[in-house]
Design an enzyme around this catalytic site. Sequence first.
Site, PDB file in Angstrom:
ATOM      1  N   ARG A 115      49.765  37.915  51.893  1.00 15.99           N
ATOM      2  CA  ARG A 115      48.486  38.660  51.924  1.00 15.99           C
ATOM      3  C   ARG A 115      48.113  38.793  53.394  1.00 15.99           C
ATOM      4  NH1 ARG A 115      43.094  37.975  48.386  1.00 15.99           N
ATOM      5  NH2 ARG A 115      44.449  39.206  47.061  1.00 15.99           N
ATOM      6  N   HIS A 142      47.427  47.183  47.192  1.00 11.29           N
ATOM      7  CA  HIS A 142      47.363  45.956  46.379  1.00 11.29           C
ATOM      8  C   HIS A 142      48.148  46.227  45.085  1.00 11.29           C
ATOM      9  CE1 HIS A 142      46.131  42.123  45.137  1.00 11.29           C
ATOM     10  NE2 HIS A 142      44.831  42.285  44.993  1.00 11.29           N
ATOM     11  N   GLN A 145      47.843  44.004  41.842  1.00 10.50           N
ATOM     12  CA  GLN A 145      46.581  44.228  41.149  1.00 10.50           C
ATOM     13  C   GLN A 145      46.682  45.472  40.258  1.00 10.50           C
ATOM     14  OE1 GLN A 145      43.475  42.387  41.417  1.00 10.50           O
ATOM     15  NE2 GLN A 145      43.158  43.616  39.583  1.00 10.50           N
ATOM     16  N   ASP A 234      35.470  48.390  42.962  1.00  7.46           N
ATOM     17  CA  ASP A 234      35.882  47.287  43.836  1.00  7.46           C
ATOM     18  C   ASP A 234      34.751  47.101  44.843  1.00  7.46           C
ATOM     19  OD1 ASP A 234      37.300  45.433  45.363  1.00  7.46           O
ATOM     20  OD2 ASP A 234      38.620  46.919  46.295  1.00  7.46           O
ATOM     21  N   CYS A 274      38.617  44.584  40.165  1.00  5.86           N
ATOM     22  CA  CYS A 274      39.678  43.650  40.558  1.00  5.86           C
ATOM     23  C   CYS A 274      39.152  42.264  40.866  1.00  5.86           C
ATOM     24  CB  CYS A 274      40.462  44.206  41.739  1.00  5.86           C
ATOM     25  SG  CYS A 274      39.419  44.543  43.177  1.00  5.86           S
ATOM     26  N   ARG A 302      46.614  39.133  35.849  1.00  3.20           N
ATOM     27  CA  ARG A 302      47.322  38.918  37.113  1.00  3.20           C
ATOM     28  C   ARG A 302      48.436  37.894  36.901  1.00  3.20           C
ATOM     29  NH1 ARG A 302      44.988  39.997  41.980  1.00  3.20           N
ATOM     30  NH2 ARG A 302      47.103  39.586  42.705  1.00  3.20           N
TER      31      ARG A 302
HETATM   32  N1   CP Z   1      41.757  40.620  42.925  1.00  2.29           N
HETATM   33  C1   CP Z   1      42.247  39.758  43.821  1.00  2.29           C
HETATM   34  O1   CP Z   1      43.288  40.016  44.477  1.00  2.29           O
HETATM   35  O2   CP Z   1      41.566  38.602  43.915  1.00  2.29           O
HETATM   36  P1   CP Z   1      41.731  37.513  45.062  1.00  2.29           P
HETATM   37  O3   CP Z   1      41.297  38.152  46.348  1.00  2.29           O
HETATM   38  O4   CP Z   1      40.838  36.373  44.666  1.00  2.29           O
HETATM   39  O5   CP Z   1      43.180  37.101  45.131  1.00  2.29           O
HETATM   40  N1  NVA Z   2      39.522  45.835  48.533  1.00  2.00           N
HETATM   41  C1  NVA Z   2      39.357  44.395  48.470  1.00  2.00           C
HETATM   42  C2  NVA Z   2      40.147  43.839  47.325  1.00  2.00           C
HETATM   43  C3  NVA Z   2      39.964  42.367  47.087  1.00  2.00           C
HETATM   44  C4  NVA Z   2      40.854  41.850  46.009  1.00  2.00           C
HETATM   45  C5  NVA Z   2      39.762  43.782  49.788  1.00  2.00           C
HETATM   46  O1  NVA Z   2      40.765  44.227  50.371  1.00  2.00           O
HETATM   47  O2  NVA Z   2      39.097  42.864  50.241  1.00  2.00           O
END
Ligand code: CP
Ligand code: NVA
Length: 317
Positions: A115, A142, A145, A234, A274, A302
């Site tokens: 990430r 993502h 997701q 989101d 999400c 997930r």
């Molecule tokens: N939706 C999602 O990716 O959640 P987290 O940021 O908690 O991993």
């Molecule tokens: N768009 C958000 C998604 C979190 C799961 C971010 O990137 O923070």
Amino acid sequence: MPDDKVNMRNTGQPAHFIDILSTDAGRLKHLLSLAQRLKAAHLAHQRESTAAGKTLAMIFEKPSLRTRVSFDVAMTQLGGSAIYISPNEIGLGSRESVPDVARVLSGMCDAIMARTFSHQTIIDLALHAAIPIINGLSDHSHPCQAMADLLTIQEAFGSLEGRTLAYIGDGNNVARSLLEACAVFKMRFAIATPPAYRLPEADFRAVQAAFPIECLVTDDPRVAVAKADAIYTDTWVSMGQEAEKAQRLPVFRPYQINTELLSRAPKHAIVLHCLPAYRGVEITDEVIDGPQSRVFEEAHNRLHFQKALLANLLTGA
Ligand code: CP
Ligand code: NVA
């Protein structure tokens, strides 16, 4: 489906999971049905330790609940293990170069989930790793997701083709992966964003070139939800955009998912997010806790998609 299509292992390169559009469509379909099968087995308390002895390295430059826990639990349920590597520990690109991190982990682990802030970091990991790289969210996309989201929509309606997903809010990483996923699975995609926060035209062009899709792009959320089967939102302030919060919140206010907006959508529409959700900001308590919400099923999915992805990448399932 031939094994080489599903696993992409005969090329001499490890299979990666970086974006929806860069993943073979046949493999995406296989992953979705594998996730359904593994979920059914999980609910029947059947587990197979097919990844016994395998290790997933999990690199995080940003916080996480769902991604971290679902990948860790997925590895445990497959009989393997996961190592969490925090942002401070690894210093990706500062303490050690991204290619060197990829080379070192390739000799110790069986896959890397990352990430990151920059999407280029994910690509650089893939360029220098001898093991699969999984995008666990970057500023660009993502994909894990989006696949869990499709699993949730499929469970709600029994099929995906021809269904309409209406995304309301910021044209961000999650929106981009959903656009791509809808295109691959022949869904319709409607998106309402403030004009300054649209997904770039290039994203629509890339998708249309690969998988022609019916898209509705508007700045009016009521227009976007009018024919929706699934309504999605989101956060308006993604991780890394915290300094823009004061500027963003007033612009996005008309894009809140609330009962008034929901009343403009078909009665059968489900609501997805999400998570994490900023309750009372992009979505109201009434909606997220209401009868049309599938938000927590979506979060649980997930785990099931992650398990399918890991089983495919690590064991050729
Ligand atoms: N939706 C999602 O990716 O959640 P987290 O940021 O908690 O991993
Ligand atoms: N768009 C958000 C998604 C979190 C799961 C971010 O990137 O923070």
